[in-house]
Design a protein around this motif. Structure first.
Motif, PDB file in Angstrom:
ATOM      1  N   SER A  93       6.476  38.971 -10.727  1.00 55.60           N
ATOM      2  CA  SER A  93       6.398  37.504 -10.810  1.00 55.60           C
ATOM      3  C   SER A  93       5.012  37.044 -11.258  1.00 55.60           C
ATOM      4  CB  SER A  93       6.717  36.782  -9.482  1.00 55.60           C
ATOM      5  OG  SER A  93       5.627  36.884  -8.583  1.00 55.60           O
ATOM      6  N   GLY A  94       4.987  35.798 -11.739  1.00 57.20           N
ATOM      7  CA  GLY A  94       3.715  35.160 -12.056  1.00 57.20           C
ATOM      8  C   GLY A  94       2.904  34.969 -10.780  1.00 57.20           C
ATOM      9  N   MET A  95       3.592  34.657  -9.704  1.00 57.76           N
ATOM     10  CA  MET A  95       2.900  34.476  -8.417  1.00 57.76           C
ATOM     11  C   MET A  95       2.152  35.746  -8.038  1.00 57.76           C
ATOM     12  SD  MET A  95       2.197  32.435  -6.007  1.00 57.76           S
ATOM     13  CE  MET A  95       0.757  33.104  -5.191  1.00 57.76           C
ATOM     14  N   TRP A 119      -0.020  23.388  -8.781  1.00 57.01           N
ATOM     15  CA  TRP A 119       0.967  24.124  -7.977  1.00 57.01           C
ATOM     16  C   TRP A 119       0.254  24.736  -6.759  1.00 57.01           C
ATOM     17  CZ3 TRP A 119       2.607  29.700  -8.408  1.00 57.01           C
ATOM     18  CH2 TRP A 119       3.863  29.912  -7.830  1.00 57.01           C
ATOM     19  N   ASN A 170       0.913  22.494 -14.013  1.00 57.05           N
ATOM     20  CA  ASN A 170       2.003  22.048 -13.141  1.00 57.05           C
ATOM     21  C   ASN A 170       1.333  21.428 -11.939  1.00 57.05           C
ATOM     22  OD1 ASN A 170       3.955  21.826 -11.204  1.00 57.05           O
ATOM     23  ND2 ASN A 170       4.332  24.011 -10.968  1.00 57.05           N
ATOM     24  N   ASP A 198      -4.005  30.389 -15.877  1.00 56.12           N
ATOM     25  CA  ASP A 198      -2.553  30.520 -15.797  1.00 56.12           C
ATOM     26  C   ASP A 198      -1.936  29.926 -17.064  1.00 56.12           C
ATOM     27  OD1 ASP A 198       0.124  29.377 -15.295  1.00 56.12           O
ATOM     28  OD2 ASP A 198      -0.123  30.139 -13.268  1.00 56.12           O
ATOM     29  N   TYR A 201       3.145  28.240 -18.654  1.00 55.23           N
ATOM     30  CA  TYR A 201       3.896  27.250 -19.455  1.00 55.23           C
ATOM     31  C   TYR A 201       3.408  27.193 -20.904  1.00 55.23           C
ATOM     32  CZ  TYR A 201       5.503  25.642 -14.905  1.00 55.23           C
ATOM     33  OH  TYR A 201       6.055  25.583 -13.658  1.00 55.23           O
ATOM     34  N   SER A 231       4.188  34.727 -16.835  1.00 55.54           N
ATOM     35  CA  SER A 231       5.492  34.920 -16.196  1.00 55.54           C
ATOM     36  C   SER A 231       6.603  34.782 -17.229  1.00 55.54           C
ATOM     37  CB  SER A 231       5.681  33.835 -15.132  1.00 55.54           C
ATOM     38  OG  SER A 231       6.999  33.874 -14.654  1.00 55.54           O
ATOM     39  N   SER A 233       9.395  33.609 -16.038  1.00 54.19           N
ATOM     40  CA  SER A 233      10.245  32.650 -15.315  1.00 54.19           C
ATOM     41  C   SER A 233      10.585  31.412 -16.118  1.00 54.19           C
ATOM     42  CB  SER A 233       9.554  32.187 -14.034  1.00 54.19           C
ATOM     43  OG  SER A 233       9.574  33.188 -13.062  1.00 54.19           O
ATOM     44  N   LYS A 234       9.566  30.752 -16.650  1.00 53.73           N
ATOM     45  CA  LYS A 234       9.790  29.419 -17.218  1.00 53.73           C
ATOM     46  C   LYS A 234      10.194  29.515 -18.682  1.00 53.73           C
ATOM     47  CE  LYS A 234       7.902  28.160 -13.282  1.00 53.73           C
ATOM     48  NZ  LYS A 234       8.487  27.469 -12.164  1.00 53.73           N
ATOM     49  N   ARG A 242      11.843  37.557 -10.975  1.00 58.28           N
ATOM     50  CA  ARG A 242      10.538  37.941 -10.467  1.00 58.28           C
ATOM     51  C   ARG A 242       9.845  38.949 -11.369  1.00 58.28           C
ATOM     52  NH1 ARG A 242       9.758  34.191  -9.462  1.00 58.28           N
ATOM     53  NH2 ARG A 242       8.091  34.452  -7.955  1.00 58.28           N
TER      54      ARG A 242
HETATM   55  C1  LIG Z   1       1.557  27.050 -12.832  1.00 64.29           C
HETATM   56  C2  LIG Z   1       2.485  28.105 -12.313  1.00 64.29           C
HETATM   57  N1  LIG Z   1       2.071  29.369 -12.286  1.00 64.29           N
HETATM   58  C3  LIG Z   1       2.835  30.358 -11.830  1.00 64.29           C
HETATM   59  C4  LIG Z   1       4.100  30.101 -11.361  1.00 64.29           C
HETATM   60  C5  LIG Z   1       4.871  31.251 -10.817  1.00 64.29           C
HETATM   61  O1  LIG Z   1       5.961  31.645 -11.522  1.00 64.29           O
HETATM   62  P1  LIG Z   1       6.842  32.839 -11.008  1.00 64.29           P
HETATM   63  O2  LIG Z   1       6.277  33.345  -9.738  1.00 64.29           O
HETATM   64  O3  LIG Z   1       8.232  32.313 -10.859  1.00 64.29           O
HETATM   65  O4  LIG Z   1       6.755  33.858 -12.082  1.00 64.29           O
HETATM   66  C6  LIG Z   1       4.577  28.798 -11.322  1.00 64.29           C
HETATM   67  C7  LIG Z   1       5.897  28.483 -10.749  1.00 64.29           C
HETATM   68  O5  LIG Z   1       6.264  27.374 -10.511  1.00 64.29           O
HETATM   69  C8  LIG Z   1       3.752  27.787 -11.820  1.00 64.29           C
HETATM   70  O6  LIG Z   1       4.155  26.509 -11.834  1.00 64.29           O
END
Ligand SMILES: Cc1ncc(COP(=O)(O)O)c(C=O)c1O
Length: 392
Positions: A93-95, A119, A170, A198, A201, A231, A233-234, A242
């Motif tokens: 994941s990005g997290m 975020w 974000n 980060d 996006y 990530s 994800s988006k 993840r």
């Molecule tokens: C700015 C930013 N960074 C990272 C993430 C993490 O993304 P993920 O953990 O789903 O890959 C998010 C998720 O909302 C985000 O808004």
């Protein structure tokens, strides 16, 4: 029994609204950062094939070499700078990329500057690492958010080691220009800070035919101190899979990889393989998604501008609008009332730190009907809340 300090970190206020929405069936879910559409078929098919070919064992900590190569190749093409496999760490994941970057750069006794509203998981990760997060808000001007270097300079302390921010941001959608990055990198150089940038996006940007947001990785002077968090994800509608990655200097990347061993070891092999195909074959999909989000952004901004007492900064990227509601100073109470009374869920601005209170975050990645219905309910809820004197 006493728990460790990390246990006292505040839980996410976005998740709190989600939990309230779960108790109120029929609530429109504009609080999370995800599309209502599912992961595209070509990515799902890659995952089916990966299961069939047994990509189900442990993988290397920094991810499958083929995926790291695909990421390096894509990043190189997008940003026009050489990137090697050794600089890429695939993360669960990005997290996780954020977590590893923070763990590798700050600890107890250190502080980190975080450009907000942002975020909340950045601040959370810094606190989990035992460091102090110092929030530095963007300036809100009539035409949108702006970086304020003076605020950064005056927030700096002798123990500050890291500057963290997201672009596109974000919840703000604020997107750093290459000149902004030059300024930020020079600030980091002067003060010997790591830069956690980060770019989750970066493929969702609007205006001037742009297809990607500028990144500090494009600046040679930034490379030695910059860690990019990324990530799938988006960009690829893969929020639940993840899978993300970090791009870090070659002497730092192995540290991120071995730190991941002590959290989740690595990203799921099947998700990694799906990510490889997403990156290899996803350009047409990305163009279509970007056009869809651009349409939704215009819909959301136009609709919100019809409502009295709201300032609507136009986002340059990401898929949120972050309006300021005049007179609002209890965004959590307001968002709770929207769920209870109107069955629409949006995220309270105060969840995003300094500069966030008085705003709400509305995700426009949802389908058009949900978005328009959600905005109608939002308007009705805002009028009622205002008529009651801005309280529940
Ligand atoms: C700015 C930013 N960074 C990272 C993430 C993490 O993304 P993920 O953990 O789903 O890959 C998010 C998720 O909302 C985000 O808004």
């Amino acid at each position: 029994m006493r728990l460790a300090p990390a246990a006292s970190i505040a839980p996410s206020r976005i998740r709190a609204i989600a939990a309230l929405a779960d108790e109120h069936p029929g609530t429109l879910r504009l609080f999370y950062g995800e599309d209502t559409l599912p992961t595209p078929d070509f990515i799902k098919q890659a995952a089916h094939a990966a299961i069939d070919s047994d990509r189900t064992y442990y993988t290397p900590n920094p991810g499958y070499p083929e995926l790291r190569d695909a990421i390096a190749h894509q990043y190189q093409q997008l940003h026009g700078v050489p990137i090697r496999r050794e600089e890429v760490v695939v993360t669960a994941s990005g997290m996780m990329a954020i977590h590893l970057a923070v763990e590798a750069t700050v600890g107890p006794g250190d502080s980190a500057l975080v450009v907000t509203p942002l975020w909340p998981n950045f601040v959370g990760a810094i606190q989990v690492a035992g460091a102090e997060a110092i929030e530095v808000p963007l300036a809100l001007e009539p035409d949108g958010f702006r970086l304020d270097l003076d605020r950064l300079e005056s927030a700096l302390r002798s123990n500050t080691r890291l500057l963290a921010l997201a672009s596109p941001g974000n919840p703000t959608g604020w997107t750093a220009s290459l000149d902004d990055w030059r300024t930020l990198v020079a600030f980091c150089e002067r003060n010997d800070l790591w830069l956690l940038a980060d770019g989750v996006y970066e493929r969702i940007v609007f205006g001037n035919n742009a297809t990607i947001a500028p990144s500090p990785i494009e600046l040679p002077e930034a490379r030695a101190r910059t860690i990019i968090a990324q990530s799938c994800s988006k960009a690829y509608r893969m929020t639940g899979w993840r899978v993300g990655y970090a791009i870090a200097p070659p002497e730092v990347a192995p540290t991120l990889a071995f730190l991941q061993e002590y959290a989740v070891s690595h990203a799921f092999g099947v998700a990694q393989e799906a990510a490889r195909v997403a990156i290899r074959d996803g350009d047409a999909f990305l163009a279509e998604a970007q056009a869809r989000y651009a349409r939704h952004r215009d819909l959301a901004v136009d609709r919100l501008r019809q409502i009295d007492g709201i300032q609507v900064p136009v986002p340059d990227g990401a898929f949120y609008v972050f309006p300021k509601l005049n007179g609002l100073n209890e965004s959590v109470a307001f968002c709770e009332s929207l769920v209870r009374e109107r069955r629409v869920g949006v995220a309270p601005g105060s969840a995003f730190g300094e500069g966030g209170e008085g705003h709400v975050r509305i995700c426009f990645a949802v389908d058009e009907l949900t978005l328009l219905d959600g905005l109608d309910r939002f308007e009705a809820g805002w009028r009622a809340f205002r008529d009651r004197g801005l309280s529940t």
